[in-house]
Design an enzyme around this catalytic site. Structure first.
Site, PDB file in Angstrom:
ATOM      1  N   VAL A   1      25.069  49.910  19.875  1.00  0.00           N
ATOM      2  CA  VAL A   1      24.094  49.366  18.918  1.00  0.00           C
ATOM      3  C   VAL A   1      22.724  49.091  19.555  1.00  0.00           C
ATOM      4  O   VAL A   1      21.728  48.957  18.847  1.00  0.00           O
ATOM      5  CB  VAL A   1      24.613  48.077  18.222  1.00  0.00           C
TER       6      VAL A   1
ATOM      7  N   ALA B   1      20.156  32.274  23.268  1.00  0.00           N
ATOM      8  CA  ALA B   1      18.862  32.780  22.783  1.00  0.00           C
ATOM      9  C   ALA B   1      19.088  33.856  21.723  1.00  0.00           C
ATOM     10  O   ALA B   1      18.411  33.876  20.685  1.00  0.00           O
ATOM     11  CB  ALA B   1      18.050  33.345  23.946  1.00  0.00           C
TER      12      ALA B   1
ATOM     13  N   SER C   1      26.426  32.095  16.098  1.00  0.00           N
ATOM     14  CA  SER C   1      27.422  31.304  16.840  1.00  0.00           C
ATOM     15  C   SER C   1      26.996  29.842  16.809  1.00  0.00           C
ATOM     16  O   SER C   1      25.797  29.538  16.719  1.00  0.00           O
ATOM     17  CB  SER C   1      27.466  31.777  18.297  1.00  0.00           C
TER      18      SER C   1
ATOM     19  N   ILE D   1      36.740  30.999  18.613  1.00  0.00           N
ATOM     20  CA  ILE D   1      37.809  31.737  17.945  1.00  0.00           C
ATOM     21  C   ILE D   1      38.546  32.554  19.017  1.00  0.00           C
ATOM     22  O   ILE D   1      37.904  33.190  19.859  1.00  0.00           O
ATOM     23  CB  ILE D   1      37.225  32.719  16.889  1.00  0.00           C
TER      24      ILE D   1
ATOM     25  N   TYR E   1      22.860  34.258  25.924  1.00  0.00           N
ATOM     26  CA  TYR E   1      23.672  34.348  24.695  1.00  0.00           C
ATOM     27  C   TYR E   1      23.129  33.411  23.605  1.00  0.00           C
ATOM     28  O   TYR E   1      22.981  33.807  22.446  1.00  0.00           O
ATOM     29  CB  TYR E   1      25.119  33.997  25.042  1.00  0.00           C
TER      30      TYR E   1
ATOM     31  N   ASN F   1      28.278  42.591  13.848  1.00  0.00           N
ATOM     32  CA  ASN F   1      29.241  41.741  14.561  1.00  0.00           C
ATOM     33  C   ASN F   1      29.285  42.015  16.068  1.00  0.00           C
ATOM     34  O   ASN F   1      29.665  41.130  16.836  1.00  0.00           O
ATOM     35  CB  ASN F   1      30.623  41.963  13.915  1.00  0.00           C
TER      36      ASN F   1
ATOM     37  N   LYS G   1      21.757  34.276  19.808  1.00  0.00           N
ATOM     38  CA  LYS G   1      22.413  33.786  18.588  1.00  0.00           C
ATOM     39  C   LYS G   1      21.480  32.908  17.762  1.00  0.00           C
ATOM     40  O   LYS G   1      21.590  32.838  16.532  1.00  0.00           O
ATOM     41  CB  LYS G   1      23.714  33.063  18.949  1.00  0.00           C
TER      42      LYS G   1
HETATM   43  N1  LIG Z   1      35.116  34.717  19.589  1.00  0.00           N
HETATM   44  C1  LIG Z   1      34.347  33.661  19.391  1.00  0.00           C
HETATM   45  O1  LIG Z   1      34.737  32.515  19.580  1.00  0.00           O
HETATM   46  C2  LIG Z   1      32.943  33.838  18.898  1.00  0.00           C
HETATM   47  C3  LIG Z   1      32.208  32.692  18.593  1.00  0.00           C
HETATM   48  C4  LIG Z   1      30.922  32.816  18.109  1.00  0.00           C
HETATM   49  C5  LIG Z   1      30.391  34.075  17.917  1.00  0.00           C
HETATM   50  N2  LIG Z   1      31.106  35.170  18.240  1.00  0.00           N
HETATM   51  C6  LIG Z   1      30.484  36.470  18.017  1.00  0.00           C
HETATM   52  O2  LIG Z   1      31.337  37.261  17.242  1.00  0.00           O
HETATM   53  C7  LIG Z   1      31.140  38.638  17.549  1.00  0.00           C
HETATM   54  C8  LIG Z   1      32.470  39.277  17.880  1.00  0.00           C
HETATM   55  O3  LIG Z   1      33.000  38.612  19.012  1.00  0.00           O
HETATM   56  P1  LIG Z   1      34.506  38.801  19.498  1.00  0.00           P
HETATM   57  O4  LIG Z   1      34.968  37.474  19.939  1.00  0.00           O
HETATM   58  O5  LIG Z   1      35.275  39.543  18.471  1.00  0.00           O
HETATM   59  O6  LIG Z   1      34.261  39.710  20.790  1.00  0.00           O
HETATM   60  P2  LIG Z   1      35.158  40.885  21.396  1.00  0.00           P
HETATM   61  O7  LIG Z   1      34.683  41.016  22.802  1.00  0.00           O
HETATM   62  O8  LIG Z   1      36.596  40.652  21.141  1.00  0.00           O
HETATM   63  O9  LIG Z   1      34.704  42.162  20.549  1.00  0.00           O
HETATM   64  C9  LIG Z   1      33.406  42.671  20.603  1.00  0.00           C
HETATM   65  C10 LIG Z   1      33.424  44.125  20.187  1.00  0.00           C
HETATM   66  O10 LIG Z   1      32.062  44.583  20.201  1.00  0.00           O
HETATM   67  C11 LIG Z   1      32.021  45.840  20.844  1.00  0.00           C
HETATM   68  N3  LIG Z   1      30.695  46.020  21.441  1.00  0.00           N
HETATM   69  C12 LIG Z   1      30.141  45.294  22.439  1.00  0.00           C
HETATM   70  N4  LIG Z   1      28.933  45.782  22.720  1.00  0.00           N
HETATM   71  C13 LIG Z   1      28.716  46.838  21.899  1.00  0.00           C
HETATM   72  C14 LIG Z   1      27.635  47.738  21.732  1.00  0.00           C
HETATM   73  N5  LIG Z   1      26.540  47.694  22.503  1.00  0.00           N
HETATM   74  N6  LIG Z   1      27.726  48.667  20.758  1.00  0.00           N
HETATM   75  C15 LIG Z   1      28.837  48.745  19.997  1.00  0.00           C
HETATM   76  N7  LIG Z   1      29.896  47.931  20.124  1.00  0.00           N
HETATM   77  C16 LIG Z   1      29.827  46.978  21.074  1.00  0.00           C
HETATM   78  C17 LIG Z   1      33.134  45.781  21.900  1.00  0.00           C
HETATM   79  O11 LIG Z   1      33.530  47.068  22.334  1.00  0.00           O
HETATM   80  C18 LIG Z   1      34.217  45.027  21.138  1.00  0.00           C
HETATM   81  O12 LIG Z   1      35.027  45.908  20.399  1.00  0.00           O
HETATM   82  C19 LIG Z   1      30.117  38.661  18.682  1.00  0.00           C
HETATM   83  O13 LIG Z   1      28.833  38.867  18.153  1.00  0.00           O
HETATM   84  C20 LIG Z   1      30.242  37.270  19.265  1.00  0.00           C
HETATM   85  O14 LIG Z   1      29.065  36.899  19.929  1.00  0.00           O
HETATM   86  C21 LIG Z   1      32.369  35.089  18.716  1.00  0.00           C
END
Ligand SMILES: NC(=O)c1ccc[n+]([C@@H]2O[C@H](COP(=O)([O-])OP(=O)(O)OC[C@H]3O[C@@H](n4cnc5c(N)ncnc54)[C@H](O)[C@@H]3O)[C@@H](O)[C@H]2O)c1
Length: 246
Positions: A63, A156, A141, A187, A154, A89, A158
């Site tokens: 992305v 910054a 987030s 999560i 991170y 996402n 979000k």
């Molecule tokens: N898990 C949490 O507690 C939490 C909390 C707040 C926010 N978030 C946000 O939720 C989103 C998903 O997080 P998650 O916990 O599922 O993470 P995760 O690491 O389990 O999954 C992230 C996915 O994004 C893909 N990805 C990463 N960089 C990419 C890129 N440049 N192009 C395409 N795909 C890419 C990865 O291959 C992976 O499949 C993120 O934006 C994260 O910042 C997660």
């Protein structure tokens, strides 16, 4: 079937929250584009959805790369003719205290979490504006709202996602497009599995329920904001964090 025949691109749908969203959207009748730079994981999600009788299409994309994002949109339109929903996402962490954070750690997280959201939204905006409708959901987030030790880069991104969400709610809202964000708390996904157990226990103790969230909690928030049930929501930042921010 709240998303029957809707075409939804979900970035980072190869694992974690994006995967949970992809499975949920497919159950609700959407045609789901699994957009991820991890082709093995993305193809597995596509397979899982198809085996369950749903419709899915994997597109390999980084992305942060504008040309690849344009290609993702072209492939989606070629296959499904339109785009109704974009879930921004995909995201990464590269944590470090400020004084130890390298230029590379800063740049990588900014490029994926911030520029990636800009790229994908810019790439679908004209098409949705021409249709006069569309749903864009960004993933922020709790850290973007409150900051967090070791997460200068991170937090910054979000916080920036919240700024872009509100800006686009104004700019694109005039064209019939809803732009909202989900701000998850902690999560249980691979991203959070990297956090040391001691810190996770401390975080749990700050949640009134005493537990972390599950990917389905965010998938359901994505579903609400992608469905017609949220048609009057625009510029909303939906906290899904069990009350950790209270
Ligand atoms: N898990 C949490 O507690 C939490 C909390 C707040 C926010 N978030 C946000 O939720 C989103 C998903 O997080 P998650 O916990 O599922 O993470 P995760 O690491 O389990 O999954 C992230 C996915 O994004 C893909 N990805 C990463 N960089 C990419 C890129 N440049 N192009 C395409 N795909 C890419 C990865 O291959 C992976 O499949 C993120 O934006 C994260 O910042 C997660």
């Amino acid at each position: 079937m709240r998303l029957k025949d809707k075409v939804a691109i979900i970035t980072g749908a190869g694992s974690g929250l994006g995967k949970a969203g992809a499975l949920r959207f497919a159950e609700e009748g959407a045609k789901v584009v699994i957009a991820d730079y991890d082709s093995k994981a993305g193809q597995e999600v596509e397979k899982e959805i198809k085996e369950a009788g749903g419709e899915a299409f994997f597109v390999e994309v980084d992305v942060s790369n504008w040309l690849q994002v344009q290609d993702m949109v072209d492939k989606t339109v070629k296959k499904y003719e339109t785009i109704d929903i974009l879930i921004n996402n995909a995201g990464v962490t590269q944590d470090s205290f400020l004084v130890k954070m390298s230029q590379e750690q800063w740049d990588t997280v900014i490029d994926i979490n911030l520029k990636g959201v800009f790229n994908c939204t810019k790439a679908v905006a004209s098409l949705m504006m021409d249709k006069g409708e569309g749903k864009i959901i960004n993933t922020s987030s709790v850290v973007g709202e409150q900051g967090n030790v070791g997460q200068t880069n991170y937090s910054a991104t979000k916080a920036g996602v919240i700024g872009m969400t509100k800006t686009w709610a104004k700019e694109l809202g005039f064209k019939g497009i809803n732009v909202n964000a989900v701000a998850p708390g902690y999560i249980m996904t691979e991203m959070v599995a990297k956090v040391p157990d001691k810190i996770l226990e401390k975080l749990k103790s700050k949640v009134p329920f005493g537990k972390l969230g599950e990917p389905k909690d965010i998938a359901n928030a994505y579903l609400y904001l992608a469905s017609s049930e949220s048609d009057y929501c625009n510029g909303t930042i939906l906290d899904v964090n069990g009350g950790i921010s209270l």
